[in-house]
Scaffold this active site. Sequence first.
Site, mmCIF file in Angstrom:
data_model
loop_
_atom_site.group_PDB
_atom_site.id
_atom_site.type_symbol
_atom_site.label_atom_id
_atom_site.label_comp_id
_atom_site.label_asym_id
_atom_site.label_seq_id
_atom_site.Cartn_x
_atom_site.Cartn_y
_atom_site.Cartn_z
ATOM 1 N N CYS A 288 -11.796 2.790 -16.356
ATOM 2 C CA CYS A 288 -12.029 4.069 -15.926
ATOM 3 C C CYS A 288 -10.854 5.077 -15.994
ATOM 4 O O CYS A 288 -10.480 5.750 -15.222
ATOM 5 C CB CYS A 288 -12.957 4.408 -14.826
ATOM 6 S SG CYS A 288 -13.872 6.166 -14.653
ATOM 7 N N GLU B 15 0.867 -1.066 0.108
ATOM 8 C CA GLU B 15 0.147 -0.100 -0.187
ATOM 9 C C GLU B 15 0.777 1.167 0.160
ATOM 10 O O GLU B 15 0.551 2.304 -0.704
ATOM 11 C CB GLU B 15 -0.940 0.020 1.002
ATOM 12 C CG GLU B 15 -2.304 -0.886 0.933
ATOM 13 C CD GLU B 15 -2.858 -0.477 -0.215
ATOM 14 O OE1 GLU B 15 -3.085 0.733 -0.351
ATOM 15 O OE2 GLU B 15 -3.392 -1.358 -0.814
ATOM 16 N N CYS C 42 -17.522 -0.925 -19.224
ATOM 17 C CA CYS C 42 -17.492 -0.640 -17.927
ATOM 18 C C CYS C 42 -19.207 -1.167 -17.282
ATOM 19 O O CYS C 42 -19.983 -0.998 -17.723
ATOM 20 C CB CYS C 42 -17.621 0.734 -17.557
ATOM 21 S SG CYS C 42 -17.571 1.359 -15.976
ATOM 22 N N CYS D 30 -23.818 5.268 -14.318
ATOM 23 C CA CYS D 30 -23.094 6.215 -14.090
ATOM 24 C C CYS D 30 -23.258 7.638 -14.740
ATOM 25 O O CYS D 30 -23.751 7.893 -15.745
ATOM 26 C CB CYS D 30 -21.527 6.042 -14.986
ATOM 27 S SG CYS D 30 -20.098 7.351 -14.811
ATOM 28 N N CYS E 98 -15.846 3.371 -21.324
ATOM 29 C CA CYS E 98 -17.381 3.368 -20.854
ATOM 30 C C CYS E 98 -18.050 2.217 -21.371
ATOM 31 O O CYS E 98 -18.928 1.736 -20.772
ATOM 32 C CB CYS E 98 -18.147 4.857 -21.045
ATOM 33 S SG CYS E 98 -17.233 6.104 -20.163
HETATM 34 S S1 SF4 Z 1 -19.191 4.457 -17.356
HETATM 35 FE FE1 SF4 Z 1 -18.535 5.951 -15.612
HETATM 36 S S2 SF4 Z 1 -17.212 4.779 -14.343
HETATM 37 FE FE2 SF4 Z 1 -17.332 3.482 -15.965
HETATM 38 S S3 SF4 Z 1 -15.696 4.210 -17.361
HETATM 39 FE FE3 SF4 Z 1 -17.174 5.534 -17.953
HETATM 40 S S4 SF4 Z 1 -16.958 7.369 -16.740
HETATM 41 FE FE4 SF4 Z 1 -15.743 5.811 -15.644
#
Ligand code: SF4
Length: 316
Positions: A183, A36, A193, A199, A190
């Site tokens: 992200c 960490e 994602c 989001c 996106c």
């Molecule tokens: S959907 Fe939102 S959380 Fe996912 S990669 Fe795109 S900006 Fe990031």
Amino acid sequence: MHNKIHHSLLQWYKINGRHELPWRLTNDPYKVYVSEIMLQQTQVKTVLERFYFPFLEAFPTMEDLARASLDDVLKKWEGLGYYTRAKNLYLAARKCQGILPKNASELLELPGIGRSTAHAISAFAYKESLPILDANVKRILYRYFAIEKRDEKLLWKATYELFDSSHPFEYNQAMMDLGSLICLSKKPLCDVCPFEQGCAGKFTPQQYPEAKVKKIKPIRNRIIVVYKYNDKFALSQSKERFLHGLWGFMKYELFEKNEGVYLGHITQHYSHFTLQADVYMSKGDYVHEECEWFTLSEIAKLSLSRADHKVLKLIT
Ligand code: SF4
């Protein structure tokens, strides 16, 4: 409230997560702690390939670290930068006498451990149910909740709101991986994602958070003087908070140029300033400041800053 999102995240993590990272395969709190701290300002790849294993080989337990000398610890940290981390790691090992506290609130009492690091160590090593807030998680939260304002308090609220308290370990690891793999700061992916459905910032992710006001990095102009006596060189140990404990050649703000032979110029970029320095070999061997004398082979065993490594190259 976020059940669906949690489920998608865990599914994504199962398939795409970096499960093989060594600090995820251990129950040893000390190893989690070291990882960490190293990962605070350094990328996973660098930590994994060059620093994590050699450091643990030199100091296999927290007791070994507490018994070591600060010089030895800094030497093993050489090249990782942000040396305050190494010094605090060492001071923490001594403070807790080689036994790491077992919860976040006690971890917070140790030098160099902030709230997010305390949560991370505790969540990963002791499975305490707490959310983390590292740079990757922050980026996701800013976008997911479409938060424009750079505000740490708001982010802590957001991280608790999104947190999956039933799977704290997997959730936190998944968030870190999502931030590193999907992200992304420049071009977030996106379309693939797991948070895409919920989001709020997915159409304009670059708007969250607002852009930082760019600060111009100050330049520090210095003169570095290499004093040599017989086959030894004068070095002093830094007492500044930044680079504390590292050895280096003598540095000045001003120097009478005719007192030395010009060896070259070095530039070193640090996080909050740039060092520009002309390097001279002194014609005399008298040093006014506190210093110690070392041969080249002794210098090789000391921990030096990157700038001083460049000076060393000019000499050798
Ligand atoms: S959907 Fe939102 S959380 Fe996912 S990669 Fe795109 S900006 Fe990031």
